[in-house]
Scaffold this motif. Structure first.
Motif, short mmCIF file in Angstrom:
data_model
loop_
_atom_site.label_atom_id
_atom_site.label_comp_id
_atom_site.label_asym_id
_atom_site.label_seq_id
_atom_site.Cartn_x
_atom_site.Cartn_y
_atom_site.Cartn_z
N UNK A 651 -7.09 1.45 8.39
CA UNK A 651 -7.54 1.24 7.00
C UNK A 651 -7.13 2.33 5.87
N UNK A 652 -6.76 3.43 6.61
CA UNK A 652 -6.23 4.61 5.63
C UNK A 652 -4.72 4.40 5.58
N UNK A 653 -4.11 3.41 6.04
CA UNK A 653 -2.53 3.49 5.76
C UNK A 653 -2.18 3.10 4.36
N UNK A 654 -1.08 3.42 3.87
CA UNK A 654 -0.68 2.78 2.48
C UNK A 654 -0.52 1.32 2.62
N UNK A 655 -0.82 0.57 1.72
CA UNK A 655 -0.75 -0.89 1.48
C UNK A 655 0.67 -1.36 1.35
N UNK A 656 1.41 -1.18 2.42
CA UNK A 656 3.07 -1.46 2.13
C UNK A 656 3.25 -2.72 2.84
N UNK A 657 4.11 -3.32 3.34
CA UNK A 657 4.37 -4.38 3.93
C UNK A 657 3.95 -4.27 5.51
N UNK A 658 4.19 -3.34 6.02
CA UNK A 658 3.82 -2.92 7.22
C UNK A 658 2.09 -3.19 7.68
N UNK A 662 0.31 -5.73 10.04
CA UNK A 662 -0.79 -5.43 11.01
C UNK A 662 -1.90 -6.34 11.07
N UNK A 663 -2.23 -6.40 9.46
CA UNK A 663 -3.33 -7.51 8.96
C UNK A 663 -2.98 -8.99 9.59
#
Length: 835
Positions: A651-658, A662-663
């Motif tokens: 949830x704290x990751x940057x909203x990048x393609x990776x 995961x989502x």
């Protein structure tokens, strides 16, 4: 008596035990002098160190082991599974006076090796003037003829060097080996410092050793400035063999500290003479490669054709000066042990000064005098091959060894067996004297070479490292700048480019991180629900509860696969589901898969991921050591807590393609798990009482019991359960909610166009789930619900096709690399038209 006093009393006059060679005199001790007094570096720490008891040191050792486990620090020996990294609580301490001459010697040695490398691949004056025998150099596999041309000579081919050192019985440092091919260990050294400083803060603050951070910043700057030409914003990557490499953690930790992408050969391609990185829809130029792949495997086109680790055409791109490889592809020639015998003369020839840091005495058998000396002292020397691993061959039968030396003398060297210095190692509740070596690192920073004030020390047994130590180089004055670096040179003139979050390989690993995490979580919840019933009804086979338990165990087997255990042994079955990594679908299998996928993208993930996995691992260890039935539930809860913590990390990751991938993986897997759970539990009518208990257990396993109770006021009916778990778009555990998230995440991926196959399949599935008639699904046909059976089977099949489409569009970047030798030769038709 405290540990250090007891150790000092035992080694006041340390002697050799004969395990590493003849007992020729006292062994140098790194902590205690011959008179029993502490060495100068340790005297500064006496106030804290001398008072440490065995209980104190055991506590520190336990905390270190837990910290390393939480961080997921591993080391893989060839042919073995990844094992835990070992760190001793007692550091190697050197004061400023001890370090100063070593620092000068390391800087000179790196400068000398750089000059040797430039000469061997350029004018080759050392060979022409017979300073070094040509056969000794050309017979070593590290010397690459494909880059030996004067037009491609790099005046500064050596950027980062590592030197393995040991002290003799007089306390003098001697070089055991030079590491220039792809120097490893800096990532482990940083981890050792981080852990030891955190676990022993009082001792660390009292010592005031040089911090490592400025050296890492200087390395980053040096790599950026290594780019060819005058680039404002060069792209640097760290080339790794992959997460199966023995030093995979080291590579990922270093890449993460530097802020450069960790890539594999499949992520790169050479086009029109330029090295480029594959990004969906385009290629991006790479300017500098920090190489952790051995040169022989770096280019299957010109070097080893069977390699799948390198990039075809990399050698030509280097020759054209379009990419800089650090260290150069030919740097492995410096690891030739035969060179050690000639370095004093080489230093005089190239630098015009004496060699300050001597090597361990070495004789090359390709010269008659060297061969004669080695044969005369065969029992006292270590014999090694030039073209193989650094293994002492002296254990062979004497006749066999002599026969090999006489048959191919130019392939062997003999080396003195150095009586290494010793230091206390904490083993089995006591401080035991153990030999150690030091790996030092030297960086070309600006116009000069700078050694790292610190390094990586190793405890050795029979020539093999069995543990590591932090290395503290104390400052002469507390105000002295760390590493002697006042200011780091400018690293880039503009903003750094984006990372590798969109590389197909990275996306694939993150996709499986999401899927395995969800798989483990859902199965753990089901195990907890089934175990609760088992505690109540395992001994009452004819009750309603026993029937419900049988249904849930069937659901467990559907998700985890059948187990190899005897029927009726419920504890053994639950333990197998939780602990057996060889059972496809088990919790252990999912966690192993999660850990493997996360290892592939360690540089993309927070340390919190490994702490979460460490908590799950410790819970599993407790269960393995306990025979009590209640421990199954307790460990399952703790394992569940660990997997749930991963959601907070992502949830704290940057909203990048990776993050979006995961989502996709997590929510697609959740949809599949819900369908399998419902198919195993709700498609058959078993009677009102049994169905109600089964449905209640299903709600608990799907984490929807509280929501259902609030919404339906305790009335548990099939229609309400199916509505909540299939079509409710506000329930995070439902298929409809998960498919909405899948569609949102897919739309944000770089390869999505709005009309791609995964997007079309997801949209159709969303619409059909939203439109389903729950009342029709509940309808009974005999003892089953045929409409529900058909719907769940079709939805599972469509989810599987969606997963395959995601993999095809987003997780592939062309055909997998093949060894050149595996390619079929031209057929008759092609040969007929060939010019």
């Amino acid at each position: 008596m405290t540990v250090l006093r007891e150790y000092a009393a035992g080694v006041a006059q340390p002697t050799l035990d004969g395990s590493v060679g003849p007992a020729s005199g006292p062994r140098y001790d790194e902590v205690v002098g011959p008179d029993g007094a502490l060495r100068p570096g340790w005297k500064a720490l006496a106030e804290t160190a001398v008072g440490a008891t065995g209980r104190d040191l055991q506590r520190v050792a336990d905390e270190i082991a837990r910290a390393l486990e939480d961080d997921g620090v591993t080391y893989t020996r060839p042919g073995e599974r990844a094992g835990r990294w070992r760190l001793d609580p007692v550091p190697l301490v050197l004061d400023a006076a001890q370090w100063a001459p070593l620092e000068v010697g390391l800087a000179q040695r790196a400068e000398l090796l750089n000059a040797v490398l430039a000469d061997l691949y350029g004018p080759r004056r050392l060979l022409a003037e017979r300073v070094v025998p040509a056969a000794a150099v050309l017979g070593h596999p590290g010397y690459l003829r494909v880059v030996a041309r004067a037009s491609a000579t790099d005046p500064r081919p050596l950027v980062l060097a590592a030197t393995d050192l040991g002290r003799d019985h007089r306390g003098e440092w001697r070089v055991l080996a030079d590491r220039a091919q792809a120097p490893s260990g800096l990532g482990y050294a940083m981890e050792n410092r981080r852990v030891v400083s955190r676990v022993q803060p009082e001792l660390y603050r009292q010592a005031v050793p040089h911090r490592m951070a400025p050296f890492v910043s200087a390395l980053r700057s040096a790599l950026l400035q290594s780019a060819p030409g005058d680039l404002a914003d060069p792209r640097v990557v760290v080339l790794s063999p992959g997460h199966h490499s023995e030093t995979a953690y080291d590579q990922a930790a270093l890449a993460s500290a530097l802020g450069f992408p960790l890539v594999q050969g499949s992520d790169l391609v050479v086009r029109d003479g330029w090295l480029q990185m594959r990004v969906p829809g385009r290629l991006e130029r790479v300017d500098v490669v920090l190489r952790r792949v051995d040169a022989a495997w770096a280019d299957p086109l010109e070097l080893r054709g069977e390699s799948r680790l390198g990039v075809a055409g990399l050698t030509e791109a280097v020759r054209r000066g379009r990419v800089r490889v650090v260290n150069g592809l030919g740097a492995g020639a410096l690891e030739n042990p035969a060179l050690l015998a000639y370095l004093p003369a080489v230093c005089e020839a190239l630098l015009g000064e004496p060699l300050r840091l001597p090597s361990v005495a070495t004789w090359w058998c390709g010269e008659p005098g060297g061969l004669e000396h080695v044969l005369d002292r065969l029992d006292a020397l270590a014999v090694r091959r030039l073209d193989g691993p650094a293994v002492d061959l002296s254990g062979l039968r004497r006749e066999t060894l002599v026969e090999r030396l006489l048959a191919e003398p130019h392939k062997y060297v003999g080396q003195e067996r150095l009586a290494l210095s010793q230091s206390p190692a904490w083993e089995a509740g006591a401080a035991v004297a153990r030999p150690l070596t030091l790996r030092a690192f030297t960086l070309r920073y600006g116009s000069a070479y700078r050694p790292l004030a610190g390094g990586l020390a190793s405890t050795v047994e029979d020539g093999v490292s069995v543990g590591s130590r932090d290395v503290w180089v104390l400052k002469a004055e507390p105000r002295d700048p760390d590493q002697g670096i006042v200011d780091v040179l400018p690293m880039t003139a503009g903003p750094s480019r984006a990372g590798t979050g969109a590389l197909p390989r990275v996306l694939e690993d993150l996709w499986w991180v999401g899927r395995y995490a969800e798989r483990a979580e859902d199965l753990l919840r089901l195990v907890l629900a089934a175990h609760a019933l088992a505690e109540d009804f395992r001994d009452r086979p004819r009750t309603t509860g026993a029937t419900v338990l049988e249904v849930l165990l069937g659901a467990v087997s559907r998700l985890a696969g059948p187990g190899p255990l005897a029927e009726g042994d419920l504890d053994a079955e639950f333990r197998s589901v939780l602990l057996d990594p060889h059972r496809a679908g088990s919790v252990a299998h999912a966690l192993d898969g999660l850990r493997g996928a996360a290892n592939g993208v360690r540089d993309q993930l927070s340390l919190d991921v490994w702490r979460a996995l460490g908590g799950a691992d410790r819970a599993a260890e407790v269960l393995r050591g306990s025979g009590h039935s209640h421990q199954v539930a307790e460990s399952a809860v703790r394992m569940l807590t660990g997997t749930l913590a991963l959601q907070g990390v992502t949830a704290n990751m940057v909203r990048d393609p990776g993050w979006h991938m995961i989502g996709v993986g997590r929510h697609l897997e959740r949809s599949l798990q819900v369908c399998h759970l419902l198919a195993a539990t709700t498609t058959v009518r078993r009677g009102i009482d049994v169905d109600r208990e089964v449905l209640s257990a299903v709600l608990a396993a799907a984490e929807s019991a509280v929501t259902h109770r609030r919404r339906y006021r305790g009335s548990v009916r099939p229609g309400g359960v199916l509505e909540l778990l299939l079509t409710d778009r506000d329930n995070p555990r439902s298929t409809a909610f998960a498919l909405d998230r899948v569609a949102e995440h897919l739309a944000a991926l770089p390869a999505s166009t709005g009309s791609s196959r995964p997007e079309r399949l997801a949209e159709d599935l969303r619409a059909d789930v939203a439109a389903v008639d729950v009342a029709g699904l509940v309808a009974i046909g005999g003892e089953s619900r045929p409409h529900l059976v058909r719907f769940l089977a079709e939805t599972t099949d469509r989810l599987t096709r969606l997963a395959e489409a995601v993999a095809e569009v987003h997780l592939t970047s062309g055909p997998a690399p093949q060894p050149l030798g595996a390619l079929a030769p031209p057929g008759p038709d092609l040969e007929a038209v060939a010019p």
